[in-house]
Motif scaffolding. Sequence first.
Motif, short mmCIF file in Angstrom:
data_model
loop_
_atom_site.label_atom_id
_atom_site.label_comp_id
_atom_site.label_asym_id
_atom_site.label_seq_id
_atom_site.Cartn_x
_atom_site.Cartn_y
_atom_site.Cartn_z
N LYS A 80 -20.77 0.36 -75.19
CA LYS A 80 -21.26 -0.97 -75.56
C LYS A 80 -21.79 -0.99 -76.99
CE LYS A 80 -25.22 -3.83 -74.45
NZ LYS A 80 -26.00 -3.46 -75.59
N GLU A 81 -22.52 0.02 -77.36
CA GLU A 81 -23.09 0.07 -78.71
C GLU A 81 -22.00 0.18 -79.78
OE1 GLU A 81 -26.23 -0.56 -79.44
OE2 GLU A 81 -26.57 -0.82 -77.30
N THR A 82 -20.87 0.78 -79.42
CA THR A 82 -19.75 0.88 -80.36
C THR A 82 -19.22 -0.51 -80.70
OG1 THR A 82 -19.15 3.01 -79.45
CG2 THR A 82 -17.46 1.86 -80.70
N HIS A 83 -19.07 -1.35 -79.66
CA HIS A 83 -18.61 -2.72 -79.90
C HIS A 83 -19.61 -3.49 -80.77
CE1 HIS A 83 -15.14 -2.53 -77.29
NE2 HIS A 83 -15.88 -1.97 -76.35
N ALA A 84 -20.89 -3.29 -80.50
CA ALA A 84 -21.92 -3.98 -81.30
C ALA A 84 -21.88 -3.50 -82.75
CB ALA A 84 -23.30 -3.73 -80.69
N ARG A 85 -21.74 -2.20 -82.97
CA ARG A 85 -21.68 -1.67 -84.33
C ARG A 85 -20.46 -2.20 -85.07
NH1 ARG A 85 -18.58 2.20 -86.42
NH2 ARG A 85 -18.12 3.20 -84.43
N GLN A 86 -19.31 -2.19 -84.40
CA GLN A 86 -18.09 -2.66 -85.04
C GLN A 86 -18.19 -4.15 -85.37
OE1 GLN A 86 -15.12 -1.30 -82.26
NE2 GLN A 86 -14.88 0.64 -83.34
N ALA A 87 -18.82 -4.92 -84.50
CA ALA A 87 -19.01 -6.34 -84.79
C ALA A 87 -19.89 -6.52 -86.03
CB ALA A 87 -19.64 -7.05 -83.59
N TYR A 93 -18.85 -11.49 -89.12
CA TYR A 93 -19.81 -11.51 -88.00
C TYR A 93 -21.10 -12.18 -88.46
CZ TYR A 93 -22.85 -9.78 -84.30
OH TYR A 93 -23.75 -9.69 -83.26
N LYS A 94 -21.58 -13.14 -87.69
CA LYS A 94 -22.78 -13.89 -88.07
C LYS A 94 -23.94 -13.66 -87.10
CE LYS A 94 -20.27 -17.55 -90.47
NZ LYS A 94 -19.73 -16.66 -91.43
N GLY A 95 -23.87 -12.61 -86.31
CA GLY A 95 -24.97 -12.29 -85.40
C GLY A 95 -24.78 -12.87 -84.01
N ASP A 96 -25.71 -12.52 -83.14
CA ASP A 96 -25.69 -12.99 -81.76
C ASP A 96 -26.71 -14.10 -81.57
OD1 ASP A 96 -23.79 -11.17 -80.85
OD2 ASP A 96 -25.30 -9.65 -80.42
N LYS A 97 -26.42 -14.97 -80.63
CA LYS A 97 -27.40 -15.96 -80.20
C LYS A 97 -27.78 -15.60 -78.78
CE LYS A 97 -26.17 -20.22 -82.59
NZ LYS A 97 -25.72 -21.60 -82.37
N SER A 98 -29.03 -15.75 -78.47
CA SER A 98 -29.45 -15.53 -77.09
C SER A 98 -30.42 -16.62 -76.70
CB SER A 98 -30.09 -14.15 -76.92
OG SER A 98 -31.24 -14.07 -77.71
N GLY A 99 -30.54 -16.82 -75.44
CA GLY A 99 -31.44 -17.85 -74.93
C GLY A 99 -31.19 -18.07 -73.46
N ILE A 100 -31.73 -19.19 -72.98
CA ILE A 100 -31.57 -19.54 -71.57
C ILE A 100 -31.14 -20.99 -71.47
CG2 ILE A 100 -33.22 -17.85 -70.72
CD1 ILE A 100 -35.30 -20.09 -70.57
N ILE A 101 -30.58 -21.31 -70.34
CA ILE A 101 -30.22 -22.70 -70.04
C ILE A 101 -31.13 -23.15 -68.90
CG2 ILE A 101 -28.40 -24.25 -69.25
CD1 ILE A 101 -26.39 -22.20 -70.41
N VAL A 102 -31.82 -24.26 -69.10
CA VAL A 102 -32.74 -24.76 -68.07
C VAL A 102 -32.36 -26.18 -67.69
CG1 VAL A 102 -34.67 -23.33 -68.83
CG2 VAL A 102 -34.41 -25.60 -69.78
N LEU A 103 -32.75 -26.54 -66.50
CA LEU A 103 -32.60 -27.91 -66.04
C LEU A 103 -33.93 -28.59 -66.34
CD1 LEU A 103 -30.68 -29.84 -64.55
CD2 LEU A 103 -31.73 -29.08 -62.41
#
Length: 118
Positions: A80-87, A93-103
Motif C-alpha cells: 500500500k505504501e508503494t502506491h502512495a509513494r508512487q502517487a 498528483y494533488k494529494g488526498d482528500k478525506s472526510g465523512i459523509i453525514v445525514l
Amino acid sequence: MAENEKPGEQLERVWEWSTPYGPVRLGIDTVRKYFCPKATDVEIVHFIAISRFHGLNPYLKECYLIKYSDNEAAKIVIGKETHARQAEEHPEYKGDKSGIIVLNSEGKLEEREGNFFL
C-alpha cells in the motif's frame, strides 16, 4: 568454474537494482530464506524480475511474495505504501482528500472534513 567457487559448489545468482531508497541485492536463496520459503525457483525469479523492473525494495515491504500452499502459484503483492509513494512522486498528483459523509438534520447528505462527527 568461477574464481571463488569451490568444486561441487554453485554460487547463488544475485540480481541488483536501484530504488528511491538505495540499492537492492537479491538472490533465490535470500528470497526463500527471508520472504517466501514455499516459493519455487521460477516464482522467485519472477518476483525478483518484477521487483527489479518496478524499482521496488522487498526489504522495505514495498512488495511481497506470498504462497499459501504448495498447490497454488505464489502471488506478488505491491504494498500500500508503494502506491502512495508512487502517487506522490507523480507531477500531477494533488494529494488526498478525506472526510465523512453525514445525514444532516434536514435529511440531506453532506460531506465534511475530518473523520468523526457527533
